[in-house]
Scaffold this motif. Sequence first.
Motif, PDB file in Angstrom:
ATOM      1  N   SER A  54       0.830  -1.211   0.000  1.00  0.00           N
ATOM      2  CA  SER A  54       0.000   0.000   0.000  1.00  0.00           C
ATOM      3  C   SER A  54       0.864   1.260   0.000  1.00  0.00           C
ATOM      4  N   VAL A  55       1.997   1.201   0.713  1.00  0.00           N
ATOM      5  CA  VAL A  55       2.929   2.338   0.703  1.00  0.00           C
ATOM      6  C   VAL A  55       3.459   2.554  -0.716  1.00  0.00           C
ATOM      7  N   ALA A  56       3.902   1.465  -1.337  1.00  0.00           N
ATOM      8  CA  ALA A  56       4.463   1.556  -2.697  1.00  0.00           C
ATOM      9  C   ALA A  56       3.429   2.086  -3.691  1.00  0.00           C
ATOM     10  N   ALA A  57       2.198   1.587  -3.590  1.00  0.00           N
ATOM     11  CA  ALA A  57       1.146   1.956  -4.545  1.00  0.00           C
ATOM     12  C   ALA A  57       0.771   3.430  -4.464  1.00  0.00           C
ATOM     13  N   GLN A  58       1.005   4.039  -3.297  1.00  0.00           N
ATOM     14  CA  GLN A  58       0.655   5.458  -3.122  1.00  0.00           C
ATOM     15  C   GLN A  58       1.762   6.410  -3.546  1.00  0.00           C
ATOM     16  N   ILE A  59       2.894   5.854  -4.001  1.00  0.00           N
ATOM     17  CA  ILE A  59       3.998   6.694  -4.474  1.00  0.00           C
ATOM     18  C   ILE A  59       3.811   6.968  -5.963  1.00  0.00           C
ATOM     19  N   ASP A  60       3.969   8.225  -6.330  1.00  0.00           N
ATOM     20  CA  ASP A  60       3.826   8.617  -7.724  1.00  0.00           C
ATOM     21  C   ASP A  60       5.061   8.153  -8.490  1.00  0.00           C
ATOM     22  N   GLY A  61       4.870   7.307  -9.493  1.00  0.00           N
ATOM     23  CA  GLY A  61       6.005   6.856 -10.290  1.00  0.00           C
ATOM     24  C   GLY A  61       6.549   5.516  -9.830  1.00  0.00           C
ATOM     25  N   PRO A  62       7.638   5.075 -10.476  1.00  0.00           N
ATOM     26  CA  PRO A  62       8.191   3.743 -10.196  1.00  0.00           C
ATOM     27  C   PRO A  62       8.847   3.647  -8.820  1.00  0.00           C
ATOM     28  N   VAL A  63       8.898   2.421  -8.300  1.00  0.00           N
ATOM     29  CA  VAL A  63       9.448   2.155  -6.969  1.00  0.00           C
ATOM     30  C   VAL A  63      10.434   0.988  -7.040  1.00  0.00           C
ATOM     31  N   VAL A  64      11.560   1.130  -6.348  1.00  0.00           N
ATOM     32  CA  VAL A  64      12.462   0.005  -6.097  1.00  0.00           C
ATOM     33  C   VAL A  64      12.292  -0.368  -4.629  1.00  0.00           C
ATOM     34  N   LEU A  65      11.855  -1.593  -4.370  1.00  0.00           N
ATOM     35  CA  LEU A  65      11.673  -2.066  -2.998  1.00  0.00           C
ATOM     36  C   LEU A  65      12.962  -2.709  -2.498  1.00  0.00           C
ATOM     37  N   ASN A  83       3.560  -0.585  -9.794  1.00  0.00           N
ATOM     38  CA  ASN A  83       4.618   0.405 -10.035  1.00  0.00           C
ATOM     39  C   ASN A  83       5.977   0.005  -9.456  1.00  0.00           C
ATOM     40  N   VAL A  84       6.074  -1.199  -8.901  1.00  0.00           N
ATOM     41  CA  VAL A  84       7.380  -1.696  -8.429  1.00  0.00           C
ATOM     42  C   VAL A  84       8.170  -2.220  -9.630  1.00  0.00           C
ATOM     43  N   VAL A  85       9.381  -1.671  -9.807  1.00  0.00           N
ATOM     44  CA  VAL A  85      10.178  -2.018 -10.990  1.00  0.00           C
ATOM     45  C   VAL A  85      11.426  -2.834 -10.656  1.00  0.00           C
ATOM     46  N   GLY A  86      11.753  -2.976  -9.369  1.00  0.00           N
ATOM     47  CA  GLY A  86      12.930  -3.749  -8.998  1.00  0.00           C
ATOM     48  C   GLY A  86      12.915  -4.092  -7.521  1.00  0.00           C
ATOM     49  N   GLU A 169       5.606 -19.033  10.050  1.00  0.00           N
ATOM     50  CA  GLU A 169       4.838 -20.135   9.457  1.00  0.00           C
ATOM     51  C   GLU A 169       3.987 -19.707   8.263  1.00  0.00           C
ATOM     52  N   GLU A 170       3.708 -18.411   8.124  1.00  0.00           N
ATOM     53  CA  GLU A 170       2.879 -17.940   7.005  1.00  0.00           C
ATOM     54  C   GLU A 170       3.611 -18.133   5.687  1.00  0.00           C
ATOM     55  N   THR A 171       2.876 -18.451   4.644  1.00  0.00           N
ATOM     56  CA  THR A 171       3.508 -18.669   3.336  1.00  0.00           C
ATOM     57  C   THR A 171       3.325 -17.457   2.421  1.00  0.00           C
ATOM     58  N   ALA A 172       4.279 -17.285   1.540  1.00  0.00           N
ATOM     59  CA  ALA A 172       4.260 -16.147   0.617  1.00  0.00           C
ATOM     60  C   ALA A 172       3.194 -16.344  -0.458  1.00  0.00           C
ATOM     61  N   ALA A 173       2.362 -15.323  -0.648  1.00  0.00           N
ATOM     62  CA  ALA A 173       1.267 -15.404  -1.621  1.00  0.00           C
ATOM     63  C   ALA A 173       1.745 -15.186  -3.057  1.00  0.00           C
ATOM     64  N   ALA A 174       2.968 -14.686  -3.214  1.00  0.00           N
ATOM     65  CA  ALA A 174       3.511 -14.403  -4.546  1.00  0.00           C
ATOM     66  C   ALA A 174       5.033 -14.353  -4.460  1.00  0.00           C
ATOM     67  N   ALA A 175       5.685 -14.441  -5.607  1.00  0.00           N
ATOM     68  CA  ALA A 175       7.141 -14.278  -5.676  1.00  0.00           C
ATOM     69  C   ALA A 175       7.443 -13.289  -6.795  1.00  0.00           C
ATOM     70  N   ALA A 176       7.545 -12.009  -6.421  1.00  0.00           N
ATOM     71  CA  ALA A 176       7.681 -10.936  -7.411  1.00  0.00           C
ATOM     72  C   ALA A 176       8.957 -11.042  -8.241  1.00  0.00           C
ATOM     73  N   TRP A 177       9.983 -11.732  -7.722  1.00  0.00           N
ATOM     74  CA  TRP A 177      11.236 -11.852  -8.481  1.00  0.00           C
ATOM     75  C   TRP A 177      11.069 -12.640  -9.772  1.00  0.00           C
ATOM     76  N   LYS A 178       9.929 -13.311  -9.909  1.00  0.00           N
ATOM     77  CA  LYS A 178       9.683 -14.046 -11.160  1.00  0.00           C
ATOM     78  C   LYS A 178       9.403 -13.092 -12.315  1.00  0.00           C
ATOM     79  N   THR A 179       8.924 -11.892 -11.979  1.00  0.00           N
ATOM     80  CA  THR A 179       8.566 -10.943 -13.040  1.00  0.00           C
ATOM     81  C   THR A 179       9.303  -9.609 -12.936  1.00  0.00           C
ATOM     82  N   LYS A 180      10.023  -9.384 -11.831  1.00  0.00           N
ATOM     83  CA  LYS A 180      10.753  -8.120 -11.643  1.00  0.00           C
ATOM     84  C   LYS A 180      12.241  -8.422 -11.443  1.00  0.00           C
ATOM     85  N   PRO A 181      13.131  -7.563 -11.982  1.00  0.00           N
ATOM     86  CA  PRO A 181      14.565  -7.796 -11.788  1.00  0.00           C
ATOM     87  C   PRO A 181      14.953  -7.634 -10.317  1.00  0.00           C
ATOM     88  N   SER A 182      15.947  -8.406  -9.891  1.00  0.00           N
ATOM     89  CA  SER A 182      16.334  -8.344  -8.480  1.00  0.00           C
ATOM     90  C   SER A 182      17.847  -8.303  -8.297  1.00  0.00           C
TER      91      SER A 182
END
Length: 239
Positions: A54-65, A83-86, A169-182
């Motif tokens: 939610s923090v990333a989505a509210q930033i104007d323009g691309p974001v590197v996390l 808008n996360v690019v890396g 114990e919680e599992t990751a709902a997604a793996a963004a590195w599959k579609t974003k450079p890391s």
Amino acid sequence: MTTTAPTVVLVHGAFADSASWSGVIAELQAHGIPVIAPPNPLRGLAADAAYVASVAAQIDGPVVLVGHSYGGALITVAGVTENVVGLVYVAAYALEEGESLGELQGRFPLSPLASNLKQWTYPVEGGDPAVEVTIAADAFPSIFAADVPADVTKALAVAQRPLAAAAFEETAAAAAWKTKPSWALVAGADEAINPEVERFGAKRAGATVVEIEGASHAVAVSQPKEVADLIREAVRATS
């Protein structure tokens, strides 16, 4: 390629807070890179990742996390935000979709962290108290920050932010590195996360890897310039 330079979002991990990024923030700001270091709630993988997203989505323009330690698990999930690019992993967990921190760690010998956790409880509205953990204060310097001056580690040890035990114990709902450079920085002398866990996750993600020999888990505190250099590389590559 984007026309505006990405904003860097620094996500701290467990047992730390946003101030742990101070040296890195100063380096990035000196190079004119917009940066924000929001608080990580440390209450659970899905909830924390949703907050970071939610923090990333509210930033104007691309974001590197950028994620340190447990923060790496969060950027893995939150990184699917449009808008996360890396992604930059700093002595961090890079999970696979459907994998938990416990599962990833369980493939390798446990670090000294596991036997030096202190349990606390915290109130949960409408339910039983939940368990959270910190690092035993006397073990904190050697496990978390062996290459940080003693007077600093004494303060860090008593200012720890606890992590909800359920997060392991919680599992990751997604793996963004599959579609974003890391990119990934491996702390070679990490006693909190086995460096093999960092290397494995980085390789699986196809990340560009830098390893710093002798670096503790608190590498962002002890070697902020090196950490900032890798982040700047990610910013340049995604600009």
